[in-house]
Design a protein around this motif. Structure first.
Motif, PDB file in Angstrom:
ATOM      1  N   ASP A  53      -2.514 -17.570   0.003  1.00 15.13           N
ATOM      2  CA  ASP A  53      -2.215 -17.916   1.391  1.00 15.13           C
ATOM      3  C   ASP A  53      -0.945 -17.243   1.897  1.00 15.13           C
ATOM      4  O   ASP A  53      -0.692 -17.221   3.101  1.00 15.13           O
ATOM      5  CB  ASP A  53      -2.090 -19.434   1.552  1.00 15.13           C
ATOM      6  CG  ASP A  53      -0.959 -20.012   0.729  1.00 15.13           C
ATOM      7  OD1 ASP A  53      -0.837 -19.649  -0.464  1.00 15.13           O
ATOM      8  OD2 ASP A  53      -0.190 -20.836   1.252  1.00 15.13           O
ATOM      9  N   ASP A  54      -0.152 -16.654   0.982  1.00 14.21           N
ATOM     10  CA  ASP A  54       1.055 -15.932   1.382  1.00 14.21           C
ATOM     11  C   ASP A  54       0.699 -14.467   1.613  1.00 14.21           C
ATOM     12  O   ASP A  54       0.285 -13.754   0.690  1.00 14.21           O
ATOM     13  CB  ASP A  54       2.121 -16.052   0.294  1.00 14.21           C
ATOM     14  CG  ASP A  54       3.445 -15.436   0.710  1.00 14.21           C
ATOM     15  OD1 ASP A  54       3.502 -14.202   0.878  1.00 14.21           O
ATOM     16  OD2 ASP A  54       4.430 -16.193   0.865  1.00 14.21           O
ATOM     17  N   ARG A  55       0.861 -14.025   2.856  1.00 15.49           N
ATOM     18  CA  ARG A  55       0.425 -12.673   3.218  1.00 15.49           C
ATOM     19  C   ARG A  55       1.132 -11.602   2.402  1.00 15.49           C
ATOM     20  O   ARG A  55       0.505 -10.644   1.925  1.00 15.49           O
ATOM     21  CB  ARG A  55       0.680 -12.442   4.713  1.00 15.49           C
ATOM     22  CG  ARG A  55       0.268 -11.054   5.197  1.00 15.49           C
ATOM     23  CD  ARG A  55       0.521 -10.903   6.678  1.00 15.49           C
ATOM     24  NE  ARG A  55       0.198  -9.561   7.142  1.00 15.49           N
ATOM     25  CZ  ARG A  55       0.339  -9.151   8.396  1.00 15.49           C
ATOM     26  NH1 ARG A  55       0.783  -9.997   9.330  1.00 15.49           N
ATOM     27  NH2 ARG A  55       0.026  -7.911   8.728  1.00 15.49           N
ATOM     28  N   ASN A  56       2.447 -11.735   2.220  1.00 11.88           N
ATOM     29  CA  ASN A  56       3.199 -10.720   1.479  1.00 11.88           C
ATOM     30  C   ASN A  56       2.724 -10.630   0.028  1.00 11.88           C
ATOM     31  O   ASN A  56       2.544  -9.524  -0.511  1.00 11.88           O
ATOM     32  CB  ASN A  56       4.694 -11.019   1.535  1.00 11.88           C
ATOM     33  CG  ASN A  56       5.276 -10.803   2.918  1.00 11.88           C
ATOM     34  OD1 ASN A  56       4.768  -9.993   3.706  1.00 11.88           O
ATOM     35  ND2 ASN A  56       6.342 -11.514   3.229  1.00 11.88           N
ATOM     36  N   ASP A  57       2.538 -11.788  -0.603  1.00 15.87           N
ATOM     37  CA  ASP A  57       2.074 -11.777  -1.992  1.00 15.87           C
ATOM     38  C   ASP A  57       0.669 -11.205  -2.094  1.00 15.87           C
ATOM     39  O   ASP A  57       0.347 -10.465  -3.034  1.00 15.87           O
ATOM     40  CB  ASP A  57       2.093 -13.201  -2.562  1.00 15.87           C
ATOM     41  CG  ASP A  57       3.500 -13.711  -2.826  1.00 15.87           C
ATOM     42  OD1 ASP A  57       4.430 -12.880  -2.914  1.00 15.87           O
ATOM     43  OD2 ASP A  57       3.669 -14.940  -2.936  1.00 15.87           O
ATOM     44  N   ARG A  58      -0.176 -11.554  -1.128  1.00 19.18           N
ATOM     45  CA  ARG A  58      -1.555 -11.058  -1.131  1.00 19.18           C
ATOM     46  C   ARG A  58      -1.578  -9.532  -0.991  1.00 19.18           C
ATOM     47  O   ARG A  58      -2.289  -8.838  -1.727  1.00 19.18           O
ATOM     48  CB  ARG A  58      -2.327 -11.717   0.018  1.00 19.18           C
ATOM     49  CG  ARG A  58      -3.815 -11.462   0.017  1.00 19.18           C
ATOM     50  CD  ARG A  58      -4.531 -12.340   1.033  1.00 19.18           C
ATOM     51  NE  ARG A  58      -4.168 -12.060   2.409  1.00 19.18           N
ATOM     52  CZ  ARG A  58      -3.445 -12.883   3.176  1.00 19.18           C
ATOM     53  NH1 ARG A  58      -3.014 -14.029   2.704  1.00 19.18           N
ATOM     54  NH2 ARG A  58      -3.152 -12.558   4.434  1.00 19.18           N
ATOM     55  N   GLU A  59      -0.793  -9.019  -0.060  1.00 16.79           N
ATOM     56  CA  GLU A  59      -0.757  -7.579   0.153  1.00 16.79           C
ATOM     57  C   GLU A  59      -0.127  -6.856  -1.029  1.00 16.79           C
ATOM     58  O   GLU A  59      -0.509  -5.722  -1.357  1.00 16.79           O
ATOM     59  CB  GLU A  59       0.000  -7.260   1.450  1.00 16.79           C
ATOM     60  CG  GLU A  59      -0.770  -7.703   2.696  1.00 16.79           C
ATOM     61  CD  GLU A  59      -0.035  -7.370   3.986  1.00 16.79           C
ATOM     62  OE1 GLU A  59       1.148  -6.969   3.906  1.00 16.79           O
ATOM     63  OE2 GLU A  59      -0.644  -7.513   5.066  1.00 16.79           O
ATOM     64  N   ASN A  60       0.830  -7.503  -1.677  1.00 21.41           N
ATOM     65  CA  ASN A  60       1.460  -6.908  -2.845  1.00 21.41           C
ATOM     66  C   ASN A  60       0.446  -6.728  -3.974  1.00 21.41           C
ATOM     67  O   ASN A  60       0.360  -5.650  -4.591  1.00 21.41           O
ATOM     68  CB  ASN A  60       2.617  -7.803  -3.317  1.00 21.41           C
ATOM     69  CG  ASN A  60       3.402  -7.202  -4.452  1.00 21.41           C
ATOM     70  OD1 ASN A  60       3.785  -6.037  -4.408  1.00 21.41           O
ATOM     71  ND2 ASN A  60       3.654  -7.989  -5.484  1.00 21.41           N
ATOM     72  N   VAL A  61      -0.352  -7.770  -4.234  1.00 22.51           N
ATOM     73  CA  VAL A  61      -1.371  -7.684  -5.280  1.00 22.51           C
ATOM     74  C   VAL A  61      -2.430  -6.648  -4.923  1.00 22.51           C
ATOM     75  O   VAL A  61      -2.856  -5.855  -5.776  1.00 22.51           O
ATOM     76  CB  VAL A  61      -2.015  -9.067  -5.523  1.00 22.51           C
ATOM     77  CG1 VAL A  61      -3.258  -8.927  -6.409  1.00 22.51           C
ATOM     78  CG2 VAL A  61      -1.024 -10.014  -6.175  1.00 22.51           C
ATOM     79  N   CYS A  62      -2.851  -6.631  -3.671  1.00 19.10           N
ATOM     80  CA  CYS A  62      -3.858  -5.640  -3.252  1.00 19.10           C
ATOM     81  C   CYS A  62      -3.327  -4.219  -3.383  1.00 19.10           C
ATOM     82  O   CYS A  62      -4.071  -3.295  -3.750  1.00 19.10           O
ATOM     83  CB  CYS A  62      -4.302  -5.917  -1.810  1.00 19.10           C
ATOM     84  SG  CYS A  62      -5.343  -7.384  -1.632  1.00 19.10           S
ATOM     85  N   GLY A  63      -2.040  -4.029  -3.110  1.00 15.23           N
ATOM     86  CA  GLY A  63      -1.428  -2.720  -3.286  1.00 15.23           C
ATOM     87  C   GLY A  63      -1.434  -2.302  -4.747  1.00 15.23           C
ATOM     88  O   GLY A  63      -1.747  -1.148  -5.083  1.00 15.23           O
TER      89      GLY A  63
END
Length: 239
Positions: free
Chosen positions: A9-19
């Motif tokens: 649910d945390d956008r920054n963490d989600r984008e970090n993992v996807c990166g």
């Protein structure tokens, strides 16, 4: 193709993992379809059809924890690889209930994630690649096993019913249903639930003593004489 789902649910963490995932796939020369979700309810609903091979889940999320979501996902996909990425160490023991392959603390370390993904990839059974070739009128057609919901037999014709409603039929057969099943369907993947019906075990969503509800919401009958075998095979697969 391998399918991966990320839920946080945390956008920054989600984008970090996807990166990190994009970097990992490029580094290993792999192709995969990656979908990200910001809420576990959406993840559970969409993944009934998407059916990822690998899940990367946060634990502390609104309404439903990552562990609760994993329990639901594990019931429908016992073969899926689950990785937890979280800021809370207190859930580590509870997480063992769903047999994750790792429990990574945030901020996610790239090398640790890459090593965990290597392990997940080594365990992935590419169910998308499992297929069978069916003789049809005028030729042959290859079907992916995961798309077959059930097979039935009427008027000496076998029909394959697929997840999106398509129906593939054989020519008129000179053999019975039992012989056809023995020759053409994997006994690991299919179970006969009625004299004229065999279901894909992985497609079963609900089983009662009289019927089966499949993943695409269709229902097929279960005969009294075959219920015990179907129940045993279904529970073996789920558990």
């Amino acid at each position: 193709m391998i399918r991966i789902a990320v839920c946080d649910d945390d956008r920054n963490d989600r984008e970090n993992v996807c990166g990190f995932l994009r970097e990992y796939l490029k580094d290993r020369g792999l192709e995969a379809e990656v979908r990200s979700f910001d809420h576990p309810d959406t993840l559970i609903t969409e993944c009934e059809e998407y059916r990822p091979h690998i899940y990367i889940l946060d634990i502390v999320m609104p309404m439903v924890t990552g562990i609760e979501a994993a329990r639901e996902l594990r019931w429908n996909q016992p073969e899926a690889q689950i990785i937890f990425a979280t800021s809370e160490s207190s859930y580590a023991l509870e997480s063992f209930d769903v047999n994750p392959i790792n429990y990574i603390m945030k901020p996610v370390d790239k090398d640790k994630l890459f090593a965990t993904l290597d392990l997940a990839m080594s365990r992935v059974k590419e169910e998308d690649e499992a297929s069978l070739t069916v003789k049809i009128k005028g030729g042959y057609k290859t079907l992916r096993t995961r798309e077959i919901m059930y097979v039935d037999y009427r008027n000496h014709v076998v029909s394959y019913h697929l997840s999106k409603g398509e129906e593939v039929q054989t020519p008129t057969l000179r053999i019975g249903f039992s012989e056809y099943i023995d020759d053409n369907l994997s006994q690991d993947d299919f179970v006969r639930c009625h004299e004229s019906v065999a279901v894909n075990i992985a497609a079963i969503d609900k089983l009662t003593k009289t019927s089966i509800t499949l993943r695409n919401k269709e229902e097929v009958p279960v005969s009294k004489s075959r219920y015990a075998e179907v129940a045993e095979r279904y529970l073996d697969y789920r558990l």
